[in-house]
Design a protein around this motif. Structure first.
Motif, PDB file in Angstrom:
ATOM      1  N   GLY A 200      16.106 -17.266 -21.010  1.00 49.69           N
ATOM      2  CA  GLY A 200      14.696 -17.261 -20.629  1.00 49.69           C
ATOM      3  C   GLY A 200      14.443 -16.359 -19.435  1.00 49.69           C
ATOM      4  N   ARG A 201      13.180 -16.049 -19.207  1.00 51.73           N
ATOM      5  CA  ARG A 201      12.791 -15.218 -18.081  1.00 51.73           C
ATOM      6  C   ARG A 201      11.932 -16.031 -17.118  1.00 51.73           C
ATOM      7  N   LYS A 202      12.061 -15.714 -15.824  1.00 50.77           N
ATOM      8  CA  LYS A 202      11.294 -16.380 -14.783  1.00 50.77           C
ATOM      9  C   LYS A 202      10.334 -15.371 -14.150  1.00 50.77           C
ATOM     10  N   PRO A 203       9.257 -15.844 -13.508  1.00 52.42           N
ATOM     11  CA  PRO A 203       8.345 -14.905 -12.841  1.00 52.42           C
ATOM     12  C   PRO A 203       9.049 -13.954 -11.874  1.00 52.42           C
ATOM     13  N   ALA A 204      10.105 -14.454 -11.206  1.00 55.08           N
ATOM     14  CA  ALA A 204      10.835 -13.610 -10.243  1.00 55.08           C
ATOM     15  C   ALA A 204      11.506 -12.419 -10.915  1.00 55.08           C
ATOM     16  N   ASP A 205      11.747 -12.517 -12.227  1.00 52.47           N
ATOM     17  CA  ASP A 205      12.383 -11.404 -12.950  1.00 52.47           C
ATOM     18  C   ASP A 205      11.440 -10.218 -13.119  1.00 52.47           C
ATOM     19  N   GLY A 206      10.168 -10.396 -12.726  1.00 50.22           N
ATOM     20  CA  GLY A 206       9.210  -9.304 -12.847  1.00 50.22           C
ATOM     21  C   GLY A 206       9.238  -8.329 -11.686  1.00 50.22           C
ATOM     22  N   GLU A 207      10.140  -8.512 -10.732  1.00 53.37           N
ATOM     23  CA  GLU A 207      10.188  -7.590  -9.591  1.00 53.37           C
ATOM     24  C   GLU A 207      10.577  -6.179 -10.040  1.00 53.37           C
ATOM     25  N   ILE A 208       9.821  -5.192  -9.589  1.00 51.39           N
ATOM     26  CA  ILE A 208      10.105  -3.794  -9.923  1.00 51.39           C
ATOM     27  C   ILE A 208      11.169  -3.258  -8.976  1.00 51.39           C
TER      28      ILE A 208
END
Length: 289
Positions: A200-208
């Motif tokens: 799964g993916r977490k919101p924190a994985d959206g860091e550029i």
């Protein structure tokens, strides 16, 4: 033919509608209660059940085992899982007289596991799809029953592609129903060596990470664009959600391509990747306005 259906989300609605249209008797639907902390932008299986007067329950993951006597009593020919979020225990799968089948949002064996549409976009895939497969104890590992592919455009977001996958899922069900209605489950090998499992993916994985290539950054933005939590970066002390980007130029000559990160030229915002190429930031806004 009779079925018990575990379903949620747009795929759940589309596939359940396909079963009902084909005349399968759905005796029970198991779905989820919407999470008040989640952005619920998709269709409701519970609402469809209410409209069609189908029995619908919302047990927790730990309560699934307790459903076995109830489902055994229903004696379903098929048990279907359409984007239901919990793994179904083997004892539950055994309640189906003919087969227990799951719909997965990728072209298995690729992108097994969680968030398959998001992962496919993140990796720059040009196509994905929907796969109906036999459920086993191991996730997304059973024989393939039916599969429909859809293209992924270079600027399409996860929401765009998920809409296509939802339609593909319904098409898969419609494709295999004639055989399923005769008690025949078509099967082809699901060669796990030709794909990978993703979590799964977490919101924190959206860091550029600006050291990545411009294309990788663009793909991340597309993969998690709103209504998903969004890609983000920090700029001038403010966390910014990057909602839309483009790799299409022309780009200003003033851009310093040797310096990864955010640059503003003539009131336009750009990002420079680690490959010294630019991505235009077409829409961004403060994460905490």
């Amino acid at each position: 033919m009779r079925a018990v259906v575990f379903a949620y989300h747009d795929v759940g609605v589309q596939c359940l509608q396909a079963l009902l249209t084909a005349g399968i008797e759905v005796d029970l639907v198991v779905t989820h209660q919407d999470d008040p902390h989640e952005n619920v932008w998709f269709s409701s299986v519970a609402k469809l059940c209410e409209e069609r007067k189908i029995a619908c329950i919302t047990p927790t993951n730990t309560e699934l085992i307790s459903l076995i006597p109830q489902i055994q009593a229903l004696a379903p020919d098929y048990l279907f899982s359409f984007y239901y979020r919990h793994m179904l225990p083997a004892e539950l799968l055994a309640c189906a007289k003919i087969a227990a089948l799951n719909m997965h949002g990728s072209l298995l064996p690729k992108y097994r596991g969680r968030a398959p549409v998001n992962w496919a976009i993140l990796h720059g895939e040009t196509q994905t799809g929907a796969t109906l497969h036999v459920m086993e104890a191991k996730p997304d590992a059973g024989a393939i029953v039916g599969q429909v592919a859809v293209p992924i455009g270079p600027d399409e977001t996860a929401t765009d592609v998920f809409g296509k996958v939802s339609q593909a899922a319904r098409a898969v069900v419609q494709q295999v129903l004639p055989e399923l209605l005769q008690g025949i489950v078509p099967k082809q090998a699901n060669d796990l060596s030709k794909g990978s499992y993703f979590g799964g993916r977490k919101p924190a994985d959206g860091e550029i990470h600006w050291q990545q290539t411009a294309a990788q950054i663009h793909n991340l933005v597309r993969a998690v664009a709103p209504p998903y939590p969004g890609a983000f970066t920090d700029w001038q002390g403010q966390r910014m959600i990057v909602a839309c980007t483009s790799l299409n130029g022309p780009f200003p000559a003033e851009l310093r391509l040797e310096t990864p990160g955010i640059q503003v030229v003539d009131n336009q915002v750009f990002g420079i990747g680690g490959d010294h190429k630019a991505v235009a930031i077409l829409n961004w806004y403060p994460a905490n306005p």
